[in-house]
Design an enzyme around this catalytic site. Structure first.
Site, PDB file in Angstrom:
ATOM      1  N   CYS A 403     -41.198   8.347  53.413  1.00 43.90           N
ATOM      2  CA  CYS A 403     -40.741   7.175  54.165  1.00 43.90           C
ATOM      3  C   CYS A 403     -40.283   7.594  55.574  1.00 43.90           C
ATOM      4  O   CYS A 403     -41.108   7.957  56.396  1.00 43.90           O
ATOM      5  CB  CYS A 403     -39.651   6.459  53.380  1.00 43.90           C
ATOM      6  N   HIS A 529     -42.558   5.420  48.374  1.00 39.51           N
ATOM      7  CA  HIS A 529     -41.555   6.233  47.663  1.00 39.51           C
ATOM      8  C   HIS A 529     -42.120   6.648  46.306  1.00 39.51           C
ATOM      9  O   HIS A 529     -41.910   5.953  45.309  1.00 39.51           O
ATOM     10  CB  HIS A 529     -40.269   5.417  47.446  1.00 39.51           C
ATOM     11  N   GLU A 531     -41.180   8.766  44.244  1.00 37.15           N
ATOM     12  CA  GLU A 531     -40.194   9.163  43.232  1.00 37.15           C
ATOM     13  C   GLU A 531     -39.877   8.038  42.240  1.00 37.15           C
ATOM     14  O   GLU A 531     -39.441   8.286  41.126  1.00 37.15           O
ATOM     15  CB  GLU A 531     -38.895   9.648  43.887  1.00 37.15           C
TER      16      GLU A 531
END
Length: 596
Positions: A403, A529, A531
């Protein structure tokens, strides 16, 4: 014949942040391993509509769901533990409930009645829970059979009172055999005497009873295993049988918590109490958890990642990032060491003011095997991140930017390789001559809440790239986004001429989603993102690439067609895992006791 939905309410006492989220996830996990479909709801008693405008120092990171919901990080735990996909309505806040009731009142739905906390707010809470519990969360789109509800905060808080009252009524509406309450409490052990104290738990259970809820299981959080005498004392004073007192002591890894609950007969108790027909078959899914936790306990090689961010004083600010790193480290059999670096300490200004902090931060950065720059907002610390990225690029250190980390990698390259000294993001320097990162057309600067590009979006790969190979040579990936700014597409060609490639774009081809640098072991930036979709058994490819590169295994992994060596993979779902053969593969020196 439709079976009744079973509701399991998890409440907490004594202190907040006691581990209700992990316990709720673990209860869901062991029920799911019995073949049940499980969903989860998190209730947060604060008045914010969602978690989108919080500072990470308030409640930890903001977790983003497929539908763009910005929610509490506990929903991240549910998704990772249960491998499900939740929606924004799985996070219920006081703000959402009051907003829906006030909207109804303005529409005239209450026909001139006085709108009150009881019954209107409490009814709205119950309706929300019943409706949301039925929403499918698994890939097979089957309606869930069990709903785990976690009530945030501590029993007795003023703001959670309407919720406790709602569930007091709810237990009678859905009948006793369809509702049970797990109360998580703290057993402190003052270091002066080393004795386990039960009084806080007694008080907390008494308070819960006074509000009309009786706990079916009391889960005791403690540093070491509960002594029998303490267990019996809790049983006597809290009006439950000893088998209803469960000890959840601190363990080496959170993957052990489901096993801990399973060992103490939680499944048996719940199936009897909630009248759920569960066959006593070998639970294959739990075999995986056992394998994972055994493995994480006996890792020998180490790999260190420098996490360069601005919220490093509170590790929950980067909860999903750290979990994604852990999943990847476990997949390649390395013990993870995260070095937290406050990016502001890397800036030349710190060298003047606090030279010790400056040198310590640089020493940590230089000694790490890989560098990760996660997302963030605001100008503080951005120059430090750019220094870290520059160092990673020049020293050929494995680097992943997520990001904001990806946007700053673009700024760094523009400044140092394209010679645009003032290259910056318009977020930090609106008058920059070279705005390499600009705000997006759909961003509305007037409103802060919910105005970003949020949720699951598709990214198309163009040409070959390391990241594409890590994703199994996919043509596109669907990942979750949360950003207001984007790389300026008009300047794209200047970068590509110098070997800084934009290898992934959005469906329209206008948004730059993935960057890669040629002639570098691993220099990757992603606008999304990754994750948020990482799972213990399915690590996120960008993070896996970073760990592989940091451990010096990336090239051999790519040459093998993106397959890990046999000792790095888990047994198949047959449940025939043999940890002994894995230990043999790890080649432990003779005489080393097996920690499992």
């Amino acid at each position: 014949m439709s079976r009744m939905m079973k509701y399991i309410l998890v409440t907490g006492g004594v202190i907040s942040g006691i581990g209700k989220g992990i316990i709720a996830s673990s209860v869901g996990t062991i029920l799911k391993s019995c073949g049940l479909h499980v969903t989860a709801i998190k209730i947060d008693p604060y008045i914010n509509i969602d978690a989108g405008t919080f500072s990470p120092y308030e409640h930890g990171e903001v977790f983003v769901l497929d539908d763009g919901g910005e929610v509490d990080l506990d929903l991240g735990n549910y998704e990772r533990f249960l491998d499900i996909r939740l929606t924004r309505d799985n996070n219920l806040t006081t703000g959402k409930i009051y907003q829906s009731v006030i909207n109804k009142e303005r529409r005239g739905d209450y026909l001139g009645k006085t709108v009150q906390v009881v019954p209107h707010i409490t009814d709205a809470i119950q309706e929300w829970v019943v409706k949301q519990a039925k929403v499918p969360v698994d890939d097979d789109q089957v309606e869930p059979q069990v709903c785990v509800i976690e009530l945030g905060g501590t029993v007795g808080d003023i703001e959670s009172m309407p919720f406790v009252e709602a569930f007091r009524q709810f237990q009678f509406k859905v009948k006793r055999e369809n509702f049970c309450n797990i109360h998580v409490s703290l057993i402190p052990q003052p270091s002066a005497t080393g004795e386990q104290k039960t009084k806080p738990t007694q008080n907390s259970v008494r308070e819960l009873r006074g509000l009309g809820l009786s706990p079916d299981l009391i889960m005791c959080r403690c540093a070491t295993a509960l002594e029998n005498s303490v267990k019996e004392k809790i049983s006597m004073f809290c009006h439950v049988e000893p088998k209803q007192v469960i000890c959840v002591h601190d363990v080496s890894s959170i993957y052990r918590v489901p096993l801990l609950l399973e060992d103490q007969g939680v499944v048996g108790y719940l199936s009897e109490r909630l009248n759920m027909p569960i066959e006593a078959k070998p639970r294959k899914m739990l075999t995986k958890w056992k394998e994972m936790s055994d493995r994480s306990d006996r890792l020998l090689e180490q790999c260190s990642i420098a996490l360069v961010g601005k919220y490093t004083k509170f590790s929950d600010s980067y909860a999903s990032v750290i979990k994604a790193l852990e999943h990847s480290a476990l997949a390649i059999s390395h013990r993870l060491e995260v070095k937290y670096i406050d990016s502001a300490y890397l800036e030349p200004g710190t060298l003047q003011d606090e030279p010790v902090k400056y040198h310590k931060a640089w020493q940590k950065l230089c000694s790490a095997d890989g560098i990760l720059v996660p997302g963030g907002f605001g100008v503080r610390g951005t120059e430090g991140k750019i220094h870290a990225i520059s160092w990673a690029r020049r020293q050929k250190k494995p680097f992943l930017g997520v990001c904001l980390g990806m946007q700053l990698a673009v700024c760094e390259f523009a400044r140092n390789e394209l010679g645009w000294a003032d290259a910056n993001s318009t977020e930090f320097q609106p008058e920059s001559e070279h705005p390499v990162v600009i705000d997006m057309p759909e961003h509305n600067p007037g409103q802060m809440g919910g105005t970003m590009r949020l949720g699951k979006r598709r990214t198309l790969f163009n040409g070959t790239s390391v990241l594409r190979k890590l994703y199994g040579d996919a043509e596109y990936v669907e990942e979750r986004h949360r950003h207001r700014f984007e790389v300026n597409p008009e300047l794209k060609n200047h970068f590509e001429d110098k070997g800084f490639r934009f290898v992934g774009q959005d469906v329209e081809g206008e948004r730059m989603e993935v960057i890669e640098l040629d002639d570098h072991p691993y220099f990757v930036g992603v606008q999304y993102h990754p994750e948020f979709t990482s799972r213990p058994i399915k690590p996120s490819p960008p993070y896996l690439g970073l760990l592989l590169a940091a451990a010096g295994k990336l090239q051999s992994y790519l040459q093998k067609g993106c397959r890990l060596s046999p000792r790095d993979t888990y047994s198949d779902r047959s449940g025939s895992s043999t940890p002994d053969s894995e230990i043999a593969d790890l080649k432990l020196p003779a005489g080393t006791p097996d920690s499992a």
